[in-house]
Design a protein around this motif. Structure first.
Motif, PDB file in Angstrom:
ATOM      1  N   LEU A  28       2.189  -2.848 -80.285  1.00 15.95           N
ATOM      2  CA  LEU A  28       1.214  -3.886 -80.590  1.00 15.95           C
ATOM      3  C   LEU A  28      -0.081  -3.271 -81.115  1.00 15.95           C
ATOM      4  CD1 LEU A  28       1.632  -6.367 -77.594  1.00 15.95           C
ATOM      5  CD2 LEU A  28       2.618  -6.510 -79.880  1.00 15.95           C
ATOM      6  N   GLY A  29      -0.578  -3.834 -82.190  1.00  8.47           N
ATOM      7  CA  GLY A  29      -1.835  -3.363 -82.769  1.00  8.47           C
ATOM      8  C   GLY A  29      -1.685  -2.163 -83.668  1.00  8.47           C
ATOM      9  N   ALA A  30      -0.447  -1.780 -83.978  1.00 10.35           N
ATOM     10  CA  ALA A  30      -0.220  -0.579 -84.780  1.00 10.35           C
ATOM     11  C   ALA A  30       0.250  -0.940 -86.180  1.00 10.35           C
ATOM     12  CB  ALA A  30       0.796   0.323 -84.112  1.00 10.35           C
ATOM     13  N   ALA A  31      -0.108  -0.081 -87.134  1.00  7.46           N
ATOM     14  CA  ALA A  31       0.404  -0.215 -88.491  1.00  7.46           C
ATOM     15  C   ALA A  31       1.624   0.694 -88.626  1.00  7.46           C
ATOM     16  CB  ALA A  31      -0.669   0.178 -89.504  1.00  7.46           C
ATOM     17  N   ALA A  32       2.498   0.363 -89.558  1.00 10.06           N
ATOM     18  CA  ALA A  32       3.719   1.139 -89.832  1.00 10.06           C
ATOM     19  C   ALA A  32       4.655   1.089 -88.622  1.00 10.06           C
ATOM     20  CB  ALA A  32       3.374   2.567 -90.220  1.00 10.06           C
ATOM     21  N   GLY A  33       5.531   2.093 -88.520  1.00  4.28           N
ATOM     22  CA  GLY A  33       6.536   2.076 -87.471  1.00  4.28           C
ATOM     23  C   GLY A  33       7.722   1.214 -87.853  1.00  4.28           C
ATOM     24  N   SER A  34       8.669   1.054 -86.952  1.00  2.00           N
ATOM     25  CA  SER A  34       9.857   0.244 -87.222  1.00  2.00           C
ATOM     26  C   SER A  34       9.974  -0.859 -86.173  1.00  2.00           C
ATOM     27  CB  SER A  34      11.111   1.118 -87.205  1.00  2.00           C
ATOM     28  OG  SER A  34      11.288   1.719 -85.933  1.00  2.00           O
ATOM     29  N   VAL A  35      10.546  -1.977 -86.583  1.00  3.68           N
ATOM     30  CA  VAL A  35      10.744  -3.120 -85.704  1.00  3.68           C
ATOM     31  C   VAL A  35      12.240  -3.253 -85.412  1.00  3.68           C
ATOM     32  CG1 VAL A  35      10.514  -5.615 -85.461  1.00  3.68           C
ATOM     33  CG2 VAL A  35       8.733  -4.308 -86.644  1.00  3.68           C
ATOM     34  N   LYS A  36      12.587  -3.265 -84.145  1.00  2.00           N
ATOM     35  CA  LYS A  36      13.985  -3.348 -83.730  1.00  2.00           C
ATOM     36  C   LYS A  36      14.410  -4.802 -83.653  1.00  2.00           C
ATOM     37  CE  LYS A  36      17.112  -1.825 -80.009  1.00  2.00           C
ATOM     38  NZ  LYS A  36      17.170  -1.092 -78.721  1.00  2.00           N
ATOM     39  N   VAL A  37      15.519  -5.127 -84.301  1.00  2.00           N
ATOM     40  CA  VAL A  37      16.060  -6.484 -84.263  1.00  2.00           C
ATOM     41  C   VAL A  37      17.558  -6.422 -83.975  1.00  2.00           C
ATOM     42  CG1 VAL A  37      14.340  -7.405 -85.860  1.00  2.00           C
ATOM     43  CG2 VAL A  37      16.468  -6.480 -86.758  1.00  2.00           C
ATOM     44  N   VAL A  38      18.112  -7.556 -83.594  1.00  2.00           N
ATOM     45  CA  VAL A  38      19.545  -7.657 -83.349  1.00  2.00           C
ATOM     46  C   VAL A  38      20.073  -8.836 -84.149  1.00  2.00           C
ATOM     47  CG1 VAL A  38      21.339  -7.983 -81.613  1.00  2.00           C
ATOM     48  CG2 VAL A  38      19.274  -6.727 -81.019  1.00  2.00           C
ATOM     49  N   ASP A  39      21.124  -8.600 -84.963  1.00  2.00           N
ATOM     50  CA  ASP A  39      21.649  -9.695 -85.780  1.00  2.00           C
ATOM     51  C   ASP A  39      22.568 -10.599 -84.962  1.00  2.00           C
ATOM     52  OD1 ASP A  39      24.116  -8.461 -85.579  1.00  2.00           O
ATOM     53  OD2 ASP A  39      24.133  -7.703 -87.639  1.00  2.00           O
ATOM     54  N   ASN A  40      23.140 -11.617 -85.603  1.00  2.00           N
ATOM     55  CA  ASN A  40      23.947 -12.602 -84.886  1.00  2.00           C
ATOM     56  C   ASN A  40      25.282 -12.060 -84.388  1.00  2.00           C
ATOM     57  OD1 ASN A  40      25.073 -12.351 -87.403  1.00  2.00           O
ATOM     58  ND2 ASN A  40      25.394 -14.530 -87.742  1.00  2.00           N
ATOM     59  N   LYS A  41      25.582 -10.827 -84.697  1.00  2.00           N
ATOM     60  CA  LYS A  41      26.804 -10.185 -84.196  1.00  2.00           C
ATOM     61  C   LYS A  41      26.481  -9.163 -83.114  1.00  2.00           C
ATOM     62  CE  LYS A  41      29.590 -12.327 -87.044  1.00  2.00           C
ATOM     63  NZ  LYS A  41      30.586 -13.311 -86.533  1.00  2.00           N
ATOM     64  N   GLY A  42      25.196  -9.043 -82.781  1.00  2.00           N
ATOM     65  CA  GLY A  42      24.803  -8.090 -81.769  1.00  2.00           C
ATOM     66  C   GLY A  42      24.557  -6.688 -82.283  1.00  2.00           C
TER      67      GLY A  42
END
Length: 234
Positions: A41-55
């Motif tokens: 939180l509050g940071a620029a750049a980096g990566s965002v972890k997500v999970v698709d509809n298949k897990g």
């Protein structure tokens, strides 16, 4: 003979692929991208972890002229925003074949302002829908601005005829003449008396919209009928 022909065709294809790779050097596949550290939180750049509809776990991250920022005070959830602006890490090309590519809303430079100040001024000038503009860069802020081509290459010419013999300095109106700087923009101004070039400062001075002949009864008299020609190159 058939084998040789096939090999020749394969060689041509290989050369073609190499040529394409040379022309467009930007990355078009993700095979060589390295995953960035997880964003906080509050940071620029980096990566965002997500999970698709298949897990399947996936990561979203920004690169090459795109920035990312993750909200420090999420409203109903963590908000991550991507926007244009950042460092180009690869050669980048935009193919506008068959389409128009334009940028609107660029600030205009006021050509009547001293050239040194004009580059750092955001002018109120609004350009019309005709003509052409040149893109320039403000070296102070890095902002891209525009300048009408006619303001860059055009100029001003004024001709004045003296009425009666002068006894004092003669002020001549030159509409559109900007405030000039000695040692730089003054070099764009030329003043002639009966075809003879006068000297800056010692023979004449200039202010916005005005050129004043420095009258001198012995060195620079002004007689009736004298023609003063003034030229200013933008």
């Amino acid at each position: 003979m058939k084998t040789i022909t096939n090999k020749f065709k394969i060689a041509l294809v290989a050369v073609g692929l190499l040529t394409i790779g040379t022309v467009s050097a930007q990355r078009t596949t993700g095979a060589d991208f390295t995953k960035q550290a997880n964003t906080v939180l509050g940071a620029a750049a980096g990566s965002v972890k997500v999970v698709d509809n298949k897990g399947t776990i996936k990561y979203l991250q920004s690169n090459n002229g795109v920035t990312m920022f993750t909200d420090t005070a999420p409203d109903g959830g963590v908000v991550t925003t991507w926007q244009l602006g950042g460092t180009l890490t690869d050669n980048t090309y935009i193919d506008a074949s068959g389409a128009e590519f334009g940028i609107t809303g660029i600030s205009a430079i006021d050509p009547t302002v001293d050239a040194a100040a004009a580059i750092s001024d955001i002018a109120a000038t609004t350009y019309g829908a005709t003509g052409f503009t040149l893109m320039v860069r403000d070296e102070v802020t890095g902002e891209i601005k525009k300048l009408l081509a006619t303001d860059l290459v055009s100029g001003i010419r004024t001709e004045y005829i003296q009425v009666g013999n002068a006894a004092a300095d003669v002020a001549i109106t030159v509409t559109g003449l900007p405030l000039l700087t000695v040692g730089s923009t003054f070099a764009k101004l030329f003043v002639y008396r009966n075809g003879v070039k006068l000297r800056t400062i010692s023979d004449f001075v200039a202010t916005a919209d005005t050129v004043t002949i420095q009258f001198d009864a012995a060195d620079l008299p002004m007689y009736a009928g004298d023609i003063i020609e003034i030229q200013y190159i933008k």
